[in-house]
Design an enzyme around this catalytic site. Structure first.
Site, PDB file in Angstrom:
ATOM      1  N   THR A 209      14.930  46.330  52.578  1.00 37.94           N
ATOM      2  CA  THR A 209      14.711  47.757  52.838  1.00 37.94           C
ATOM      3  C   THR A 209      16.028  48.528  52.856  1.00 37.94           C
ATOM      4  O   THR A 209      17.093  47.941  53.091  1.00 37.94           O
ATOM      5  CB  THR A 209      14.010  47.939  54.208  1.00 37.94           C
ATOM      6  OG1 THR A 209      13.649  49.304  54.376  1.00 37.94           O
ATOM      7  CG2 THR A 209      14.904  47.541  55.366  1.00 37.94           C
ATOM      8  N   ARG A 219      23.235  51.897  61.733  1.00 37.46           N
ATOM      9  CA  ARG A 219      21.945  51.458  62.297  1.00 37.46           C
ATOM     10  C   ARG A 219      21.355  50.299  61.462  1.00 37.46           C
ATOM     11  O   ARG A 219      21.361  50.323  60.245  1.00 37.46           O
ATOM     12  CB  ARG A 219      20.972  52.637  62.325  1.00 37.46           C
ATOM     13  CG  ARG A 219      19.564  52.304  62.868  1.00 37.46           C
ATOM     14  CD  ARG A 219      18.572  51.977  61.767  1.00 37.46           C
ATOM     15  NE  ARG A 219      17.196  51.903  62.245  1.00 37.46           N
ATOM     16  CZ  ARG A 219      16.173  51.451  61.519  1.00 37.46           C
ATOM     17  NH1 ARG A 219      16.365  51.013  60.304  1.00 37.46           N
ATOM     18  NH2 ARG A 219      14.961  51.425  62.014  1.00 37.46           N
ATOM     19  N   THR A 242       6.490  46.167  58.717  1.00 29.39           N
ATOM     20  CA  THR A 242       6.984  47.383  58.095  1.00 29.39           C
ATOM     21  C   THR A 242       6.818  48.496  59.125  1.00 29.39           C
ATOM     22  O   THR A 242       6.023  48.375  60.043  1.00 29.39           O
ATOM     23  CB  THR A 242       6.206  47.685  56.796  1.00 29.39           C
ATOM     24  OG1 THR A 242       6.720  48.883  56.214  1.00 29.39           O
ATOM     25  CG2 THR A 242       4.728  47.871  57.051  1.00 29.39           C
ATOM     26  N   GLY A 243       7.585  49.559  58.963  1.00 26.73           N
ATOM     27  CA  GLY A 243       7.451  50.666  59.915  1.00 26.73           C
ATOM     28  C   GLY A 243       8.684  50.822  60.770  1.00 26.73           C
ATOM     29  O   GLY A 243       9.783  50.399  60.387  1.00 26.73           O
TER      30      GLY A 243
HETATM   31  N1  GLY Z   1      11.237  48.561  59.030  1.00 29.04           N
HETATM   32  C1  GLY Z   1      12.413  49.004  58.423  1.00 29.04           C
HETATM   33  C2  GLY Z   1      13.346  49.666  59.314  1.00 29.04           C
HETATM   34  O1  GLY Z   1      12.982  50.161  60.360  1.00 29.04           O
HETATM   35  O2  GLY Z   1      14.492  49.746  58.965  1.00 29.04           O
END
Ligand code: GLY
Length: 337
Positions: A209, A219, A242-243
């Site tokens: 991601t 972060r 995910t999320g």
């Molecule tokens: N689930 C991906 C993120 O919060 O970076």
């Protein structure tokens, strides 16, 4: 009989009782014997989060059918999303952080619980492939930031600009108000996670991601964290998330889903239980306003499921019986926001 003698007698009998059960079975085998068994599906099975999972599944499936081992099939599969500039939540073209930098997180795990992970990696289009190298070539599980980049370059990866013109324009527009508020279910927050049950019945998984759009520089979300964004136990099942990564990390989400499957829950029940736990823990939390978390899970029988906090989450499934298609996940709450 004195209280103490009664206690000793009871304890001894209890030990003898369990001892006879465990004499031929390990503790894990004993539990697994007691998990309700459904009819096993034909293997392999590949499942991936969200609609871009279809293209990822197709590539992974092709690789598996050519005899490629599962871990390489995962790297090739999710690599399709990483390379696609129109998938603006993963890899090249991913939306940047608030300083305009595209920073990537990824991890991978195999049937023997070997793991590799990279976080806060910049300038490398395929973080999942770097995570695989961490697994295979280092004594570590996780490399981050500058160190991850240095390692990637040493391994022959090419440094490139991952910020596309389209994502740069979105960032410049965001800068006008500079308000951080993840948007539920839109393309800016959809990690690709892939779980594979291969021909031999072994599990593996990966996720990758660009994380939350407009996040603070530095972060790191749940996706590179084994146990949060991804977890599997080859005796039991696999799960991925995910999320909103912060919510998944707070609850060790994927590890918990797998642990519930170990205790006998189906993938659906396990995902649902952990989504409900996340929802309940965030009821009075500042993140509740934009809380969306979804899990996918698969067990050793090939049963799979998805479940999310809010509606709109779906996942792609590929198997021999029904081909490559989308499945909707059920949700804890009825409204999408
Ligand atoms: N689930 C991906 C993120 O919060 O970076």
């Amino acid at each position: 009989m004195s209280g103490r003698r009664k206690f000793i007698k009871k304890t001894t009998l209890g030990t003898i009782g369990l001892g006879s059960v465990f004499s031929s079975l390990s503790a894990t085998e004993y539990r697994l014997k007691n998990i309700p068994q459904s009819k096993p599906v034909k293997k392999p099975v590949v499942i991936s989060t969200w609609k871009h999972g279809l293209a990822a599944n197709a590539e992974a499936w092709k690789q598996l059918k050519q005899g490629t081992r599962a871990l390489d099939a995962i790297v090739a599969g999710v690599g399709v999303s990483e390379a696609d500039p129109n998938v603006r939540s993963v890899g090249y073209g991913g939306l940047p952080d608030r300083e305009g930098k595209v920073t990537l997180d990824a991890c991978i795990m195999d049937k023997n619980s070997n793991c590799g992970s990279v976080s806060f990696l910049q300038g490398i289009k395929h973080p999942i492939a770097v995570a695989q190298k961490v697994l295979e070539k280092t004594p570590h599980v996780m490399l981050t930031g500058e160190g991850a980049l240095q390692f990637a370059l040493e391994q022959g990866f090419k440094e490139e600009n991952l910020l596309t013109e389209k994502s740069k324009q979105s960032w410049e527009k965001w800068l006008e108000k500079s308000k951080y508020r993840p948007v539920i279910n839109i393309e800016n927050h959809d990690t690709i996670s892939m779980l594979v049950l291969d021909e031999e019945g072994n599990l593996s998984g990966g996720c990758t991601t660009s994380g939350a759009a407009w996040k603070m520089h530095g972060r790191v979300g749940d996706s590179p964290i084994i146990g949060a964004g991804l977890f599997l136990d080859n005796e039991v099942g696999a799960a991925a998330a995910t999320g909103l990564g912060e919510a998944v990390i707070r609850t060790a989400g994927s590890a918990m889903v797998v642990e519930l499957m170990r205790q006998g829950k189906s993938p659906f029940e396990a995902c649902k239980t952990i989504v409900e736990r996340i929802y309940n823990k965030h009821k009075n939390h500042k993140d509740m306003a934009y809380l969306q978390v979804g899990f996918i899970a698969i067990n050793k029988n090939g049963e799979h499921a998805g479940y999310s906090v809010r509606p709109g989450f779906n996942y792609a499934v590929c198997d021999d019986e029904q081909g490559n298609r989308m499945e909707s996940a059920q949700a804890k709450v009825k409204k999408s926001n």
